[in-house]
Design a protein around this motif. Sequence first.
Motif, mmCIF file in Angstrom:
data_model
loop_
_atom_site.group_PDB
_atom_site.id
_atom_site.type_symbol
_atom_site.label_atom_id
_atom_site.label_comp_id
_atom_site.label_asym_id
_atom_site.label_seq_id
_atom_site.Cartn_x
_atom_site.Cartn_y
_atom_site.Cartn_z
ATOM 1 N N PHE A 1 -10.879 3.753 5.317
ATOM 2 C CA PHE A 1 -9.489 3.300 5.257
ATOM 3 C C PHE A 1 -9.527 1.782 5.228
ATOM 4 C CE2 PHE A 1 -5.236 2.247 6.638
ATOM 5 C CZ PHE A 1 -4.444 3.277 6.141
ATOM 6 N N HIS A 2 -9.069 1.179 4.122
ATOM 7 C CA HIS A 2 -9.277 -0.250 3.946
ATOM 8 C C HIS A 2 -8.235 -1.099 4.660
ATOM 9 C CE1 HIS A 2 -6.040 -0.154 1.167
ATOM 10 N NE2 HIS A 2 -6.715 0.211 0.095
ATOM 11 N N ARG A 3 -8.127 -2.340 4.234
ATOM 12 C CA ARG A 3 -7.349 -3.310 4.999
ATOM 13 C C ARG A 3 -5.840 -3.107 4.954
ATOM 14 N NH1 ARG A 3 -9.221 -9.235 4.320
ATOM 15 N NH2 ARG A 3 -7.740 -9.428 6.034
ATOM 16 N N ALA A 4 -5.389 -1.993 4.423
ATOM 17 C CA ALA A 4 -3.995 -1.598 4.660
ATOM 18 C C ALA A 4 -3.760 -1.516 6.169
ATOM 19 C CB ALA A 4 -3.716 -0.239 4.007
ATOM 20 N N PHE B 1 0.827 -1.215 0.000
ATOM 21 C CA PHE B 1 0.000 0.000 0.000
ATOM 22 C C PHE B 1 0.860 1.264 0.000
ATOM 23 C CE2 PHE B 1 -2.226 -3.493 2.066
ATOM 24 C CZ PHE B 1 -3.358 -3.578 1.265
ATOM 25 N N VAL B 2 2.083 1.112 -0.523
ATOM 26 C CA VAL B 2 3.001 2.250 -0.694
ATOM 27 C C VAL B 2 2.977 2.598 -2.175
ATOM 28 C CG1 VAL B 2 5.361 3.070 -0.410
ATOM 29 C CG2 VAL B 2 4.436 1.371 1.195
ATOM 30 N N TYR B 3 2.591 3.846 -2.487
ATOM 31 C CA TYR B 3 2.361 4.196 -3.880
ATOM 32 C C TYR B 3 3.322 5.267 -4.381
ATOM 33 C CZ TYR B 3 -1.924 1.584 -3.091
ATOM 34 O OH TYR B 3 -2.807 0.589 -2.774
ATOM 35 N N SER B 4 3.669 5.169 -5.654
ATOM 36 C CA SER B 4 4.522 6.160 -6.313
ATOM 37 C C SER B 4 3.716 7.434 -6.597
ATOM 38 C CB SER B 4 5.053 5.596 -7.635
ATOM 39 O OG SER B 4 3.973 5.406 -8.551
ATOM 40 N N ASP B 5 4.396 8.479 -6.979
ATOM 41 C CA ASP B 5 3.714 9.732 -7.339
ATOM 42 C C ASP B 5 2.757 9.503 -8.509
ATOM 43 O OD1 ASP B 5 5.066 11.064 -5.355
ATOM 44 O OD2 ASP B 5 6.606 11.875 -6.696
ATOM 45 N N GLU B 6 3.180 8.672 -9.459
ATOM 46 C CA GLU B 6 2.335 8.387 -10.619
ATOM 47 C C GLU B 6 1.063 7.648 -10.201
ATOM 48 O OE1 GLU B 6 5.558 7.753 -10.433
ATOM 49 O OE2 GLU B 6 6.404 9.137 -11.920
ATOM 50 N N GLU B 7 1.220 6.702 -9.293
ATOM 51 C CA GLU B 7 0.059 5.950 -8.805
ATOM 52 C C GLU B 7 -0.882 6.844 -8.002
ATOM 53 O OE1 GLU B 7 1.827 1.416 -8.424
ATOM 54 O OE2 GLU B 7 2.318 2.878 -6.872
ATOM 55 N N PHE C 1 -9.905 3.406 0.403
ATOM 56 C CA PHE C 1 -8.489 3.405 0.043
ATOM 57 C C PHE C 1 -7.641 3.478 1.313
ATOM 58 C CE2 PHE C 1 -10.086 7.781 -0.182
ATOM 59 C CZ PHE C 1 -9.206 8.462 0.638
ATOM 60 N N GLY C 2 -6.352 3.370 1.154
ATOM 61 C CA GLY C 2 -5.453 3.485 2.288
ATOM 62 C C GLY C 2 -4.019 3.487 1.800
ATOM 63 N N ILE C 3 -3.243 4.454 2.261
ATOM 64 C CA ILE C 3 -1.858 4.578 1.819
ATOM 65 C C ILE C 3 -0.934 4.540 3.037
ATOM 66 C CG2 ILE C 3 -0.216 5.964 0.503
ATOM 67 C CD1 ILE C 3 -2.586 7.339 -0.853
ATOM 68 N N LYS D 1 0.026 10.123 6.234
ATOM 69 C CA LYS D 1 -1.013 11.121 6.510
ATOM 70 C C LYS D 1 -1.133 12.151 5.386
ATOM 71 C CE LYS D 1 0.355 12.136 10.797
ATOM 72 N NZ LYS D 1 0.316 12.774 12.139
ATOM 73 N N LYS D 2 -0.027 12.579 4.836
ATOM 74 C CA LYS D 2 -0.058 13.606 3.797
ATOM 75 C C LYS D 2 -0.863 13.133 2.576
ATOM 76 C CE LYS D 2 2.943 16.433 0.814
ATOM 77 N NZ LYS D 2 2.400 15.960 -0.475
ATOM 78 N N GLN D 3 -0.543 11.952 2.068
ATOM 79 C CA GLN D 3 -1.206 11.465 0.865
ATOM 80 C C GLN D 3 -2.671 11.101 1.135
ATOM 81 O OE1 GLN D 3 1.274 8.309 -0.729
ATOM 82 N NE2 GLN D 3 2.654 9.774 -1.710
ATOM 83 N N ASN D 4 -2.928 10.478 2.283
ATOM 84 C CA ASN D 4 -4.327 10.139 2.605
ATOM 85 C C ASN D 4 -5.182 11.393 2.755
ATOM 86 O OD1 ASN D 4 -4.650 7.157 2.902
ATOM 87 N ND2 ASN D 4 -2.982 7.412 4.352
#
Length: 224
Positions: free
Chosen positions: A122-125, A67-73, A94-96, A105-108
């Motif tokens: 916030f899902h099962r992340a 659940f770690v995403y790139s800037d593009e994702e 969703f959940g990052i 926290k910033k991206q979420n």
Amino acid sequence: MRKNQLEIACFNYESAIIAQENGADRIELCENMKLGGTTPNSILVVKVRESLNIKMHVIIRPRGGDFVYSDEELTEMKQDIKQFKKLGVDGFVFGILKENGKVNKKQNKELVLLAHPLSCTFHRAFDVVKDVEESLEDVIECGFDTILTSGQGTNVLEGIKVLEKIQKLADERIVIMPGGGLRSTNVQAIEEKLKEETYFHTSAITDNSETADPKEIKAILEYL
């Protein structure tokens, strides 16, 4: 009037119709069950939205895996939220996380703000965070309405102690929604432990297909 409500994870159109016809209160629409659920395509979203009267949340998850995403994702997730808002969905799931297992926290917050005023889960992340107490507070701070979790167990029954703990710590600031291996065979045990009214989450799939079983939905509802 039921004390608790039921959300069905739907991986296809048929499941969404079955969920509505058999008494579910809400669906979570996604695709790719074997990947744990990913963002559905917009054609499916439109088709389901046109056919349902019950609430419909959509998962925003560009791929399986962590659940770690790139800037593009992250950009892709933002575009999906913008598009689906226009299609009349009721909420997002969703959940990052950060690479260290903490809530990003910033991206979420960016996605919750973009989704506003719609509900965000916030899902099962949450099942793989390092510290459930710290993460609970972080998710609340981000503005989510609900946490979907198995209590970090392989299923909700294994995670029941954590579910009880975080529901108590949440103190009605956020809904703790048990999900992950929830079935008619264990829902009563879970329902008896969780004191507050809440949503219960299941795919209600009982065979090798990706389609919900209407009998299973009805059986779960008997305990809610």
